[in-house]
Design an enzyme around this catalytic site. Structure first.
Site, PDB file in Angstrom:
ATOM      1  N   HIS A 131       4.839   2.951   9.037  1.00 31.26           N
ATOM      2  CA  HIS A 131       5.214   4.036   8.778  1.00 31.26           C
ATOM      3  C   HIS A 131       4.845   5.168   9.596  1.00 31.26           C
ATOM      4  CE1 HIS A 131       6.798   7.496   6.002  1.00 31.26           C
ATOM      5  NE2 HIS A 131       5.732   8.031   6.589  1.00 31.26           N
ATOM      6  N   GLU A 132       3.407   5.235   9.785  1.00 30.94           N
ATOM      7  CA  GLU A 132       2.760   6.247  10.612  1.00 30.94           C
ATOM      8  C   GLU A 132       3.042   6.139  12.083  1.00 30.94           C
ATOM      9  OE1 GLU A 132       1.707   8.925   9.195  1.00 30.94           O
ATOM     10  OE2 GLU A 132       1.538   8.247   7.338  1.00 30.94           O
ATOM     11  N   HIS A 135       6.567   7.595  12.918  1.00 33.76           N
ATOM     12  CA  HIS A 135       6.431   8.891  13.090  1.00 33.76           C
ATOM     13  C   HIS A 135       6.096   9.165  14.682  1.00 33.76           C
ATOM     14  CE1 HIS A 135       7.111  10.692   9.255  1.00 33.76           C
ATOM     15  NE2 HIS A 135       6.285  10.277   8.504  1.00 33.76           N
ATOM     16  N   GLU A 206      10.909  11.594   6.393  1.00 33.63           N
ATOM     17  CA  GLU A 206       9.960  10.579   5.683  1.00 33.63           C
ATOM     18  C   GLU A 206      10.850   9.635   5.226  1.00 33.63           C
ATOM     19  OE1 GLU A 206       6.720  10.432   5.165  1.00 33.63           O
ATOM     20  OE2 GLU A 206       6.579  12.507   6.218  1.00 33.63           O
TER      21      GLU A 206
END
Length: 286
Positions: A131-132, A135, A206
């Site tokens: 997930h990071e 980003h 998100e």
């Protein structure tokens, strides 16, 4: 391109805000000083916002020898995401959370807390880091770090305004009562402005990072399990005063909101509802 535009708008807004404050309390001289300060802040926000955030949480860079599993996960995910490997940091905090920062994929960093390392399984940590890295790949990290710096400046101004109001201002406009009222208004509205800035960093990013992270790891269920644990873990974590002050300006950067929410907090939520994120992830198939 969209994130770069938002970053430019944030920096321009910071300049305008500081110039208006300088003009109100210091006239032409105050306006010039505020403009010079804004230029310095804008330069620092672009080039050093990631370092400011990492320092805020006393994050320490770890080597492959110190954290082999962490580096193994990041190595594999960066390869799958087709981005340069970011630097890896650990934050010594019982708060279970993680964030990414950096002005672009070539100058990125991911940070995890000791709390998250103790709470999650290997595959769940992999889901979180995917997930990071999403980003980083989506170039969300620059605007997030700039927004955190921006919110920090506004919070600092609010603190300054509170003290100025208590001690009768610092000799700005001729109308002393008007000046004090201005300080009080700024002290009240500045924290709200800081929150609105974080809300400007769309919650939809998100969801996008959840989906992209799931594609990278091919394990949407691992991120879903991690989010459930993190939501519970953060709701039961008792932060220090320093943790609270830091999180108020950078809550939007974390994978789950580290702030405990009341009714007002829910109204100004920086993240989508975790249950909705989990529901979407569990419906994904790769």
């Amino acid at each position: 391109m969209k994130n770069m535009l938002r970053t430019t708008v944030l920096l321009a807004s910071l300049t305008g805000l500081l110039v208006l404050i300088g003009d109100y309390f210091g006239g032409t001289g105050g306006m010039i000083i505020a403009f010079l300060f804004a230029v310095i802040m804008n330069f620092g926000s672009y080039w050093y916002s990631d370092k400011i955030v990492l320092k805020m949480y006393r994050a320490r860079e770890v080597t492959p020898a110190e954290s082999p599993n962490l580096h193994r996960i990041v190595d594999g995910l960066a390869l799958k995401a087709n981005i340069p490997k970011p630097k890896v940091y650990v934050v010594d905090s019982g708060m279970p959370n993680a964030f990414a920062t950096g002005r672009n994929p070539q100058h990125a960093a991911v940070a995890v807390t000791t709390g998250i390392l103790n709470l999650l399984s290997y595959e769940e940590i992999e889901g979180v880091l995917a997930h990071e890295l999403a980003h980083v790949k989506n170039r969300d990290t620059l605007i997030s770090a700039v927004a955190a710096t921006f919110a920090g400046v506004i919070t600092m101004l609010a603190t300054w305004a509170r003290w100025a109001a208590i001690f009768g201002g610092f000799g700005g406009r001729d109308d002393d009562n008007g000046g004090i009222i201005g300080f009080i208004v700024m002290a009240v509205l500045a924290p709200l402005a800081a929150t609105l800035i974080q809300l400007a960093i769309s919650r939809s990013r998100e969801f996008a990072a959840d989906e992209e992270g799931a594609r990278i790891s091919k394990k949407p269920w691992a991120l879903a399990d991690a989010l459930e644990k993190l939501e519970y873990g953060n709701s039961h974590f008792q932060p220090s005063i320093r943790d609270v002050q830091a999180k108020e300006t950078s809550a939007h950067m974390f994978i789950v909101n580290p702030l405990k929410g009341g009714t007002l907090q829910s109204l100004f939520r920086t993240h989508p509802v975790t249950d909705e994120r989990v529901k979407r992830l569990r419906a994904m198939r790769f």
